[in-house]
Design an enzyme around this catalytic site. Sequence first.
Site, PDB file in Angstrom:
ATOM      1  N   ASP A 270      -6.172 -13.673   8.858  1.00  0.00           N
ATOM      2  CA  ASP A 270      -5.006 -13.582   7.968  1.00  0.00           C
ATOM      3  C   ASP A 270      -3.868 -14.510   8.382  1.00  0.00           C
ATOM      4  O   ASP A 270      -2.722 -14.081   8.530  1.00  0.00           O
ATOM      5  CB  ASP A 270      -4.479 -12.136   7.928  1.00  0.00           C
ATOM      6  CG  ASP A 270      -5.375 -11.209   7.137  1.00  0.00           C
ATOM      7  OD1 ASP A 270      -6.060 -11.680   6.224  1.00  0.00           O
ATOM      8  OD2 ASP A 270      -5.378  -9.991   7.445  1.00  0.00           O
TER       9      ASP A 270
ATOM     10  N   ASP B 210     -11.179 -11.760  10.055  1.00  0.00           N
ATOM     11  CA  ASP B 210     -10.110 -11.927   9.075  1.00  0.00           C
ATOM     12  C   ASP B 210      -8.790 -12.121   9.838  1.00  0.00           C
ATOM     13  O   ASP B 210      -8.083 -11.169  10.115  1.00  0.00           O
ATOM     14  CB  ASP B 210     -10.077 -10.629   8.238  1.00  0.00           C
ATOM     15  CG  ASP B 210      -9.358 -10.788   6.921  1.00  0.00           C
ATOM     16  OD1 ASP B 210      -9.081 -11.924   6.523  1.00  0.00           O
ATOM     17  OD2 ASP B 210      -9.083  -9.754   6.284  1.00  0.00           O
TER      18      ASP B 210
ATOM     19  N   ASP C 192      -5.036 -13.885  -2.862  1.00  0.00           N
ATOM     20  CA  ASP C 192      -4.420 -13.482  -1.596  1.00  0.00           C
ATOM     21  C   ASP C 192      -4.429 -14.744  -0.748  1.00  0.00           C
ATOM     22  O   ASP C 192      -5.459 -15.133  -0.178  1.00  0.00           O
ATOM     23  CB  ASP C 192      -5.186 -12.323  -0.936  1.00  0.00           C
ATOM     24  CG  ASP C 192      -4.582 -10.968  -1.305  1.00  0.00           C
ATOM     25  OD1 ASP C 192      -3.643 -10.941  -2.134  1.00  0.00           O
ATOM     26  OD2 ASP C 192      -5.033  -9.941  -0.768  1.00  0.00           O
TER      27      ASP C 192
ATOM     28  N   HIS D 265     -11.283 -14.033   3.196  1.00  0.00           N
ATOM     29  CA  HIS D 265     -12.487 -13.265   2.866  1.00  0.00           C
ATOM     30  C   HIS D 265     -13.586 -14.203   2.377  1.00  0.00           C
ATOM     31  O   HIS D 265     -14.768 -13.993   2.649  1.00  0.00           O
ATOM     32  CB  HIS D 265     -12.194 -12.229   1.783  1.00  0.00           C
ATOM     33  CG  HIS D 265     -11.216 -11.181   2.208  1.00  0.00           C
ATOM     34  ND1 HIS D 265     -10.806 -10.164   1.379  1.00  0.00           N
ATOM     35  CD2 HIS D 265     -10.557 -10.990   3.371  1.00  0.00           C
ATOM     36  CE1 HIS D 265      -9.943  -9.394   2.020  1.00  0.00           C
ATOM     37  NE2 HIS D 265      -9.772  -9.878   3.228  1.00  0.00           N
TER      38      HIS D 265
ATOM     39  N   GLU E  69      -9.316 -13.646  -1.911  1.00  0.00           N
ATOM     40  CA  GLU E  69      -8.590 -13.915  -0.663  1.00  0.00           C
ATOM     41  C   GLU E  69      -9.324 -15.018   0.101  1.00  0.00           C
ATOM     42  O   GLU E  69     -10.532 -14.908   0.362  1.00  0.00           O
ATOM     43  CB  GLU E  69      -8.491 -12.643   0.178  1.00  0.00           C
ATOM     44  CG  GLU E  69      -7.816 -12.893   1.514  1.00  0.00           C
ATOM     45  CD  GLU E  69      -7.366 -11.602   2.202  1.00  0.00           C
ATOM     46  OE1 GLU E  69      -6.937 -10.659   1.508  1.00  0.00           O
ATOM     47  OE2 GLU E  69      -7.451 -11.553   3.440  1.00  0.00           O
TER      48      GLU E  69
ATOM     49  N   HIS F  69       0.890  -1.168   0.000  1.00  0.00           N
ATOM     50  CA  HIS F  69       0.000   0.000   0.000  1.00  0.00           C
ATOM     51  C   HIS F  69       0.926   1.215   0.000  1.00  0.00           C
ATOM     52  O   HIS F  69       1.987   1.187   0.630  1.00  0.00           O
ATOM     53  CB  HIS F  69      -0.824   0.117   1.278  1.00  0.00           C
ATOM     54  CG  HIS F  69      -1.811  -0.977   1.539  1.00  0.00           C
ATOM     55  ND1 HIS F  69      -1.485  -2.118   2.219  1.00  0.00           N
ATOM     56  CD2 HIS F  69      -3.132  -1.071   1.252  1.00  0.00           C
ATOM     57  CE1 HIS F  69      -2.571  -2.875   2.334  1.00  0.00           C
ATOM     58  NE2 HIS F  69      -3.584  -2.273   1.760  1.00  0.00           N
TER      59      HIS F  69
ATOM     60  N   GLU G  18     -10.880  -6.750  -4.896  1.00  0.00           N
ATOM     61  CA  GLU G  18     -10.703  -7.817  -3.893  1.00  0.00           C
ATOM     62  C   GLU G  18     -11.949  -7.903  -3.027  1.00  0.00           C
ATOM     63  O   GLU G  18     -12.159  -7.068  -2.140  1.00  0.00           O
ATOM     64  CB  GLU G  18      -9.463  -7.493  -3.047  1.00  0.00           C
ATOM     65  CG  GLU G  18      -9.180  -8.552  -2.001  1.00  0.00           C
ATOM     66  CD  GLU G  18      -7.942  -8.239  -1.164  1.00  0.00           C
ATOM     67  OE1 GLU G  18      -6.988  -7.623  -1.692  1.00  0.00           O
ATOM     68  OE2 GLU G  18      -7.945  -8.600   0.018  1.00  0.00           O
TER      69      GLU G  18
END
Length: 394
Positions: free
Chosen positions: A267, A265, A254, A229, A226, A60, A190
């Site tokens: 991750d 999430d 992702d 997600h 992802e 980002h 996304e």
Amino acid sequence: MRFSIAFWHTFRGTGGDPFGAPTKLWPWEDGTDSLAMAKRRMRANFEFLDKLGVELWCFHDRDIAPEGKTIAESNANLDEVVALAKELQGTKIHPLWGTAQLFMHPRFMHGAATSSELAVYAYSAAQVKKAIEVTHYLGGENYVFWGGREGYQTLLNTDMERELNHLATFLHAAVGHKKKIGFNGTLLIEPKPQEPTKHQYDWDAATAANFLRKYGLIDEFKLNIECNHATLSGHSCHHELETARINGLLGNVDANSGDPQIGWDTDQFLMDISEATLVMLSIIKNGGIAPGGFNFDAKLRRESTDVEDLFIAHIAGMDTLARGLRNAAKLIEDGSLTELIRKRYQSFDTELGALVEAGKADFETLEKKAMEWGEPKVPSAKQELAEMIFQSAL
Ligand code: XLS
Ligand code: NI
Ligand code: NI
């Protein structure tokens, strides 16, 4: 395999959570958000890429360079760090994708392109314009839109139709700018169903595909699926990948995973070989994923605090997907699953079936046949056999 390091997790993840302070005190960090620190962190990123032998990275704008007091100052900071990144990339390394971080600052509390405030829409446009430009400058192959706070908390105060119209005009403007500067990378949406908003507009692959079709954007975008997600939206990652694939929209993965007992999430790194095999089945059917890849949008657990853990997590993530690919290839070469599916639909491999699939069988024709055939004999779906074949390949 086109693996990519996610700068935000790997180099900006602190291990902090709503209940606790940061736990990761990496030796290269000096505790500041200065430009000098941003540069040192960028060097750490390239050392890490080099040691792993990975040639792609994702970022980002605000992860890699500190935000200034004005847009011009933020852009200048970004330019300085991006110039260093370009130098460190050399000839082999480049971004899998870049993106703009449009959710952290309080100005984005109502969203970015879907904010109720025009000044925020304009600010977001300026930020995305710059983020696409630096992604292009660094040789990025894709550009991602994850709708940070593009969604709502309650419909009672929200003009959903107007917000979605704004999102579409924003994305059309992004397409315009991409073409204007000669950036040939793929634009990706996304999907994510919720978090941080209660309802994110890009809920899942099907919702995003419908949005892209409605607004005439379907030929300009693909999807970044992802896994975490996907499970948040009540689907499996395999379902989301397949939905994207059969719509011609599978652009990137992702690669992460959630926790079946936790509803957010998390991750986590994708460590489940069975899950990785399902992912790779879709990728093979898609004919590969390039110019997309597998971005490790995954973070170490709060309690994993050694630098070594960063290596272990990424290496295990790569190995898991590689083993998934081998298993998927084995399943496809073996052919039993393909055969099971072929047999299941073989009644359509007939003259009438072909007529149906060509959309040429009207209801009169079908009624005549149904009466002639009488009660259909319905065969078994063979689910346990399919599961046995799948598990045998792992
Ligand atoms: C957040 C998203 C984010 C995007 C990039 O849930 O996964 O990390 O991938 O903005
Ligand atoms: Ni992501
Ligand atoms: Ni995510």
